[in-house]
Structures are given as structure tokens and as C-alpha cells.
Design a protein around this motif. Structure first.
Motif, PDB file in Angstrom:
ATOM      1  N   SER A 140       0.851  -1.180   0.000  1.00 30.75           N
ATOM      2  CA  SER A 140       0.000   0.000   0.000  1.00 30.75           C
ATOM      3  C   SER A 140       0.889   1.233   0.000  1.00 30.75           C
ATOM      4  O   SER A 140       2.097   1.155   0.213  1.00 30.75           O
ATOM      5  N   GLY A 141       0.280   2.383  -0.261  1.00 32.70           N
ATOM      6  CA  GLY A 141       1.029   3.631  -0.256  1.00 32.70           C
ATOM      7  C   GLY A 141       1.500   4.022  -1.645  1.00 32.70           C
ATOM      8  O   GLY A 141       1.044   3.492  -2.665  1.00 32.70           O
ATOM      9  N   LEU A 142       2.434   4.974  -1.703  1.00 32.95           N
ATOM     10  CA  LEU A 142       2.930   5.538  -2.965  1.00 32.95           C
ATOM     11  C   LEU A 142       4.235   4.868  -3.371  1.00 32.95           C
ATOM     12  O   LEU A 142       5.210   4.883  -2.629  1.00 32.95           O
ATOM     13  N   LEU A 143       4.268   4.289  -4.571  1.00 31.33           N
ATOM     14  CA  LEU A 143       5.463   3.666  -5.131  1.00 31.33           C
ATOM     15  C   LEU A 143       6.024   4.608  -6.189  1.00 31.33           C
ATOM     16  O   LEU A 143       5.415   4.808  -7.239  1.00 31.33           O
ATOM     17  N   ARG A 144       7.186   5.204  -5.931  1.00 29.92           N
ATOM     18  CA  ARG A 144       7.791   6.181  -6.845  1.00 29.92           C
ATOM     19  C   ARG A 144       8.908   5.516  -7.649  1.00 29.92           C
ATOM     20  O   ARG A 144       9.836   4.941  -7.098  1.00 29.92           O
ATOM     21  N   LEU A 145       8.804   5.620  -8.991  1.00 33.23           N
ATOM     22  CA  LEU A 145       9.769   5.008  -9.889  1.00 33.23           C
ATOM     23  C   LEU A 145      10.363   6.065 -10.804  1.00 33.23           C
ATOM     24  O   LEU A 145       9.629   6.852 -11.422  1.00 33.23           O
ATOM     25  N   SER A 146      11.686   6.082 -10.903  1.00 34.20           N
ATOM     26  CA  SER A 146      12.379   6.940 -11.859  1.00 34.20           C
ATOM     27  C   SER A 146      12.651   6.121 -13.111  1.00 34.20           C
ATOM     28  O   SER A 146      13.263   5.050 -13.045  1.00 34.20           O
ATOM     29  N   VAL A 147      12.194   6.615 -14.270  1.00 31.91           N
ATOM     30  CA  VAL A 147      12.269   5.809 -15.492  1.00 31.91           C
ATOM     31  C   VAL A 147      12.694   6.670 -16.686  1.00 31.91           C
ATOM     32  O   VAL A 147      12.411   7.864 -16.729  1.00 31.91           O
ATOM     33  N   PRO A 148      13.370   6.074 -17.670  1.00 33.68           N
ATOM     34  CA  PRO A 148      13.622   6.776 -18.928  1.00 33.68           C
ATOM     35  C   PRO A 148      12.300   6.925 -19.688  1.00 33.68           C
ATOM     36  O   PRO A 148      11.492   5.984 -19.729  1.00 33.68           O
ATOM     37  N   ARG A 149      12.101   8.080 -20.289  1.00 30.13           N
ATOM     38  CA  ARG A 149      10.833   8.334 -20.966  1.00 30.13           C
ATOM     39  C   ARG A 149      10.534   7.317 -22.060  1.00 30.13           C
ATOM     40  O   ARG A 149       9.388   6.908 -22.252  1.00 30.13           O
ATOM     41  N   ALA A 150      11.569   6.888 -22.758  1.00 29.57           N
ATOM     42  CA  ALA A 150      11.357   6.034 -23.929  1.00 29.57           C
ATOM     43  C   ALA A 150      10.770   4.673 -23.587  1.00 29.57           C
ATOM     44  O   ALA A 150      10.100   4.053 -24.411  1.00 29.57           O
ATOM     45  N   VAL A 151      11.026   4.164 -22.366  1.00 31.03           N
ATOM     46  CA  VAL A 151      10.578   2.804 -22.059  1.00 31.03           C
ATOM     47  C   VAL A 151       9.140   2.756 -21.561  1.00 31.03           C
ATOM     48  O   VAL A 151       8.563   1.671 -21.452  1.00 31.03           O
ATOM     49  N   LEU A 209       5.268   7.612 -11.841  1.00 30.50           N
ATOM     50  CA  LEU A 209       6.365   7.462 -12.781  1.00 30.50           C
ATOM     51  C   LEU A 209       6.968   8.839 -13.040  1.00 30.50           C
ATOM     52  O   LEU A 209       6.274   9.747 -13.495  1.00 30.50           O
ATOM     53  N   ALA A 210       8.242   8.995 -12.739  1.00 23.68           N
ATOM     54  CA  ALA A 210       8.946  10.248 -13.000  1.00 23.68           C
ATOM     55  C   ALA A 210       9.907  10.009 -14.156  1.00 23.68           C
ATOM     56  O   ALA A 210      10.942   9.358 -13.991  1.00 23.68           O
ATOM     57  N   ALA A 211       9.542  10.502 -15.349  1.00 22.92           N
ATOM     58  CA  ALA A 211      10.367  10.287 -16.533  1.00 22.92           C
ATOM     59  C   ALA A 211      11.541  11.258 -16.523  1.00 22.92           C
ATOM     60  O   ALA A 211      11.361  12.470 -16.409  1.00 22.92           O
ATOM     61  N   SER A 212      12.745  10.712 -16.624  1.00 22.48           N
ATOM     62  CA  SER A 212      13.942  11.553 -16.600  1.00 22.48           C
ATOM     63  C   SER A 212      15.076  10.828 -17.283  1.00 22.48           C
ATOM     64  O   SER A 212      15.195   9.607 -17.205  1.00 22.48           O
ATOM     65  N   LYS A 213      15.918  11.594 -17.956  1.00 24.71           N
ATOM     66  CA  LYS A 213      17.117  11.003 -18.567  1.00 24.71           C
ATOM     67  C   LYS A 213      18.283  11.003 -17.597  1.00 24.71           C
ATOM     68  O   LYS A 213      19.340  10.433 -17.880  1.00 24.71           O
ATOM     69  N   GLU A 214      18.126  11.666 -16.449  1.00 19.74           N
ATOM     70  CA  GLU A 214      19.202  11.744 -15.471  1.00 19.74           C
ATOM     71  C   GLU A 214      19.289  10.454 -14.652  1.00 19.74           C
ATOM     72  O   GLU A 214      18.286   9.813 -14.366  1.00 19.74           O
ATOM     73  N   VAL A 215      20.502  10.086 -14.268  1.00 21.66           N
ATOM     74  CA  VAL A 215      20.708   8.984 -13.335  1.00 21.66           C
ATOM     75  C   VAL A 215      20.749   9.603 -11.945  1.00 21.66           C
ATOM     76  O   VAL A 215      21.763  10.167 -11.529  1.00 21.66           O
ATOM     77  N   LEU A 253       6.756  -0.271 -19.760  1.00 24.26           N
ATOM     78  CA  LEU A 253       6.156  -0.086 -18.443  1.00 24.26           C
ATOM     79  C   LEU A 253       4.640  -0.008 -18.453  1.00 24.26           C
ATOM     80  O   LEU A 253       3.997  -0.419 -17.492  1.00 24.26           O
ATOM     81  N   GLU A 254       4.053   0.546 -19.509  1.00 33.91           N
ATOM     82  CA  GLU A 254       2.598   0.726 -19.504  1.00 33.91           C
ATOM     83  C   GLU A 254       1.849  -0.582 -19.239  1.00 33.91           C
ATOM     84  O   GLU A 254       0.971  -0.628 -18.374  1.00 33.91           O
ATOM     85  N   PRO A 255       2.150  -1.669 -19.955  1.00 37.18           N
ATOM     86  CA  PRO A 255       1.421  -2.918 -19.651  1.00 37.18           C
ATOM     87  C   PRO A 255       1.698  -3.436 -18.250  1.00 37.18           C
ATOM     88  O   PRO A 255       0.798  -3.967 -17.587  1.00 37.18           O
ATOM     89  N   LEU A 256       2.940  -3.278 -17.773  1.00 38.06           N
ATOM     90  CA  LEU A 256       3.269  -3.724 -16.424  1.00 38.06           C
ATOM     91  C   LEU A 256       2.534  -2.916 -15.370  1.00 38.06           C
ATOM     92  O   LEU A 256       2.000  -3.457 -14.402  1.00 38.06           O
ATOM     93  N   ILE A 257       2.512  -1.596 -15.555  1.00 39.17           N
ATOM     94  CA  ILE A 257       1.897  -0.715 -14.567  1.00 39.17           C
ATOM     95  C   ILE A 257       0.393  -0.945 -14.508  1.00 39.17           C
ATOM     96  O   ILE A 257      -0.206  -0.994 -13.425  1.00 39.17           O
ATOM     97  N   VAL A 258      -0.224  -1.091 -15.661  1.00 43.51           N
ATOM     98  CA  VAL A 258      -1.678  -1.308 -15.689  1.00 43.51           C
ATOM     99  C   VAL A 258      -2.045  -2.590 -14.940  1.00 43.51           C
ATOM    100  O   VAL A 258      -2.945  -2.604 -14.097  1.00 43.51           O
ATOM    101  N   SER A 259      -1.333  -3.664 -15.231  1.00 45.50           N
ATOM    102  CA  SER A 259      -1.649  -4.936 -14.574  1.00 45.50           C
ATOM    103  C   SER A 259      -1.318  -4.886 -13.090  1.00 45.50           C
ATOM    104  O   SER A 259      -2.039  -5.462 -12.266  1.00 45.50           O
ATOM    105  N   PHE A 260      -0.243  -4.171 -12.717  1.00 47.10           N
ATOM    106  CA  PHE A 260       0.122  -4.064 -11.306  1.00 47.10           C
ATOM    107  C   PHE A 260      -0.929  -3.263 -10.536  1.00 47.10           C
ATOM    108  O   PHE A 260      -1.326  -3.651  -9.429  1.00 47.10           O
ATOM    109  N   CYS A 261      -1.373  -2.143 -11.097  1.00 45.79           N
ATOM    110  CA  CYS A 261      -2.375  -1.311 -10.418  1.00 45.79           C
ATOM    111  C   CYS A 261      -3.681  -2.074 -10.219  1.00 45.79           C
ATOM    112  O   CYS A 261      -4.367  -1.892  -9.210  1.00 45.79           O
ATOM    113  N   ARG A 262      -4.024  -2.908 -11.173  1.00 45.81           N
ATOM    114  CA  ARG A 262      -5.239  -3.703 -11.027  1.00 45.81           C
ATOM    115  C   ARG A 262      -5.074  -4.779  -9.956  1.00 45.81           C
ATOM    116  O   ARG A 262      -6.017  -5.098  -9.240  1.00 45.81           O
TER     117      ARG A 262
END
Length: 327
Positions: free
Chosen positions: A99-110, A133-139, A115-124
Motif C-alpha cells: 500500500s502507499g505511494l510507489l515512486r519510480l524513476s524511469v527513462p521516458r522512452a521505455v 512514474l517520473a520520466a527523466s534522462k538523469e541517473v 512499463l505501460e502494460p506492467l503498470i496497468v496490470s500491477f495497479c489492477r
């Protein structure tokens, strides 16, 4: 000078006992509620009063009442203690179930292809978890920025991170549109790229990325030139599809365009292989249930994909070896 390592008595010591006595107006009933002896309750109240420097209760043989100091202390302590109990319950809940907020840093391209199919199924599957999802090119530093995990290319995963594969290893491929090749022809060797319009990628550190190739097991990097510089693969993919020039991209990003005939793959025998994309997280701290649930979900969803794609990758490797041998 010798330091004092004695832990100071907490301001909350005895507050729960005080609240129980104040509620029941009885030391004996408070003792029964808290599962201790009446003498222990009396001693705790005396210690609290001594620490505060004020008498909180008026005691007689038949009743217990609050002094003015006790009334004022009760008015402020009761709601504060209830908030503390509520906060403890929330923390306990987050530590016991996903439960709670899961924060993920991800490259925008993926995001769209991976991630979209994974996130949808996980949220369900886990409706009590909110995913950001925080899209960023920075490490970025996950702990310093408050992220639970990150999605990164294999060569960007730090040694102290735990990495869970999201994809099998993939190739970096050079693609262009049919219209571009009809006008400019196809490069047959990496040296031919010097006469082609190549779309370039600027890294997060400001440097222009060289194009990487595998020439019979030898790593080769080439500085190319062209009409467009971008800082994300999605822009380069779109420009290549529109015929502006050639782009070197991770193969999974170009699959849809290749299948649709909007892109053509060239220099296939020189395509280098990269480790893949990984979900990574710090390994030195306890994993919260929300992240553990996401990790397990990722493993269950991607294990089948890796089994299907592995033979295809082996087949492609064999064809590349054969092509080089006949060259």
C-alpha cells in the motif's frame, strides 16, 4: 572530555498511562486496561508529574479527579497522542501489506513499450498502491530524491544496486525510412555513415553520443553528423520514421516501426548487443511490501517473455555470425 551517552527520557513517557487514568477516573481501571498493576500506574503518574513539575490528579480514597494542570495537559495531550497512534497504524500498515505511494524513476522512452502494460496490470492487482512514474534522462540518487526504485539500462546500474531484468539483452540497430533509402541509398559498411544524415543523441552530461558497433567482436565507435540532435530516443525515432535521417536505437523501440514497414534496418551484421533494461533498487535497506509486490509482479510478467525471446536472439546471433563469415 568524556561524552554522556545516556538517552534522555522521552516526553511521551507516561502519557498513555495518564490518558487512561483521566478517561476512567480510576487508577485500578487504567491498570486493568493496560494490563499492569495499580501500583505501577501510580508510580508512572508520579514520575510524569515530577518531570512536568505539576500535579495532574486529585486523589481521594473514593475518586480521582484532574487538577487545572491536568485538564490543560489532557486537552493538548489527548489529540496529539491519538495522532501519534494513527501515524503508527499507518506506518505499520505500509510495513505489512502492499500500500502507499510507489515512486519510480524511469527513462521516458521505455514507458509506452515496456512499463505501460506492467503498470496497468500491477495497479489492477494492487489497488492500495499508487504508482508515480517520473520520466527523466538523469541517473538520480534514489534515496536522496525519495524514489523506491528506478528503471535503467544495464550499463547504468550501479554496483551497489540490486537489479531485476525487465528485458533480455537487446541490440542497438540503425534504422531509416523507406523514403530516405530510396533517395540516399543504404550504407553497407559503418564507414558509409560519414556520407549519411545521422540523427544524434545528446547525453545527460552534455556530450554527443558516438554510434557504437561490433565489427567481428571489436567494439567500434564512430562520430556521425546530421540535421538533428535530441536528448531522447522517442524524438529520434519519430524523425527517422519521417525520413529526416538514420537513427541508432535500442531494437525494442523500433520493433513496431519495422513490423509496420515504416522503418528498415541496415548494418545488421554490426549491431552491438546491450545488457538490457533493469528494475534496480538499493540493496542495503529493507524492502517495503509495495516494492516487493512490484518486484514479484515484474518477475512473473517478464519471465515468460524472456523464454520466448531468447531463441530469437540466438537465431539472430547465428545469422550475424554467418553474414560476417561470408563477407
Amino acid at each position: 572530555m568524556k561524552q554522556n551517552f545516556t538517552v534522555r527520557q522521552g516526553a511521551l513517557d507516561g502519557v498513555e498511562v495518564f490518558l487512561s487514568v483521566a478517561q476512567h477516573r480510576s487508577f485500578r481501571k487504567a491498570a486493568a486496561e493496560l494490563g499492569v498493576t495499580p501500583s505501577a500506574i501510580s508510580q508512572t503518574v508520579r514520575v510524569l508529574e515530577a518531570r512536568l513539575g505539576a500535579v495532574l490528579f486529585i486523589r481521594t480514597t473514593r475518586s480521582v479527579g484532574l487538577t487545572e494542570a491536568g485538564e490543560r495537559f489532557l486537552a493538548r495531550a489527548k489529540p496529539a497522542f491519538e495522532e501519534l497512534v494513527a501515524a503508527s497504524e499507518i506506518a505499520r500498515g505500509l510495513g505489512q501489506r502492499p500500500s502507499g505511494l510507489l515512486r519510480l524513476s524511469v527513462p521516458r522512452a521505455v514507458i509506452p513499450i515496456l512499463l505501460e502494460p506492467l503498470i496497468v496490470s500491477f495497479c489492477r492487482a494492487y489497488p492500495e498502491v499508487e504508482v508515480e512514474l517520473a520520466a527523466s534522462k538523469e541517473v538520480i540518487d534514489l534515496a536522496a530524491e525519495g524514489f523506491d526504485a528506478a528503471v535503467r539500462l544495464g550499463h547504468l546500474v550501479a554496483p551497489d544496486m540490486v537489479a531485476v531484468p525487465l528485458t533480455p539483452p537487446f541490440r542497438l540497430i540503425v534504422v531509416g525510412s523507406p523514403a530516405y533509402f530510396a533517395e540516399h541509398g543504404r550504407p553497407e559498411h559503418t564507414d558509409d555513415l560519414r556520407t549519411h544524415a545521422c540523427l544524434r543523441w545528446r547525453r545527460s552530461n552534455g556530450a554527443l553520443a558516438l554510434w557504437s558497433f561490433d565489427d567481428n567482436g571489436q567494439a567500434v565507435e564512430i562520430a556521425v553528423s546530421g540535421p538533428l540532435i535530441a536528448n531522447d530516443f522517442s524524438t529520434m525515432l519519430g524523425a527517422a520514421t519521417e525520413g529526416l535521417g538514420l537513427a541508432q536505437l535500442p531494437e525494442p523501440l523500433a520493433i513496431a516501426g519495422l513490423k509496420a514497414g515504416k522503418l528498415i534496418h541496415v548494418l545488421e551484421a554490426y549491431a552491438p548487443v546491450r545488457p538490457g533494461v533493469f528494475l534496480c533498487y538499493p540493496g542495503r535497506r529493507q524492502i517495503m511490501p509495495k516494492l516487493r509486490a512490484f518486484i514479484d509482479h515484474v518477475k512473473s510478467r517478464t519471465s515468460g517473455d524472456r523464454k520466448v525471446q531468447a531463441p530469437a536472439e540466438a537465431k539472430r546471433a547465428a545469422s550475424r555470425k554467418k553474414a560476417r563469415g561470408s563477407a
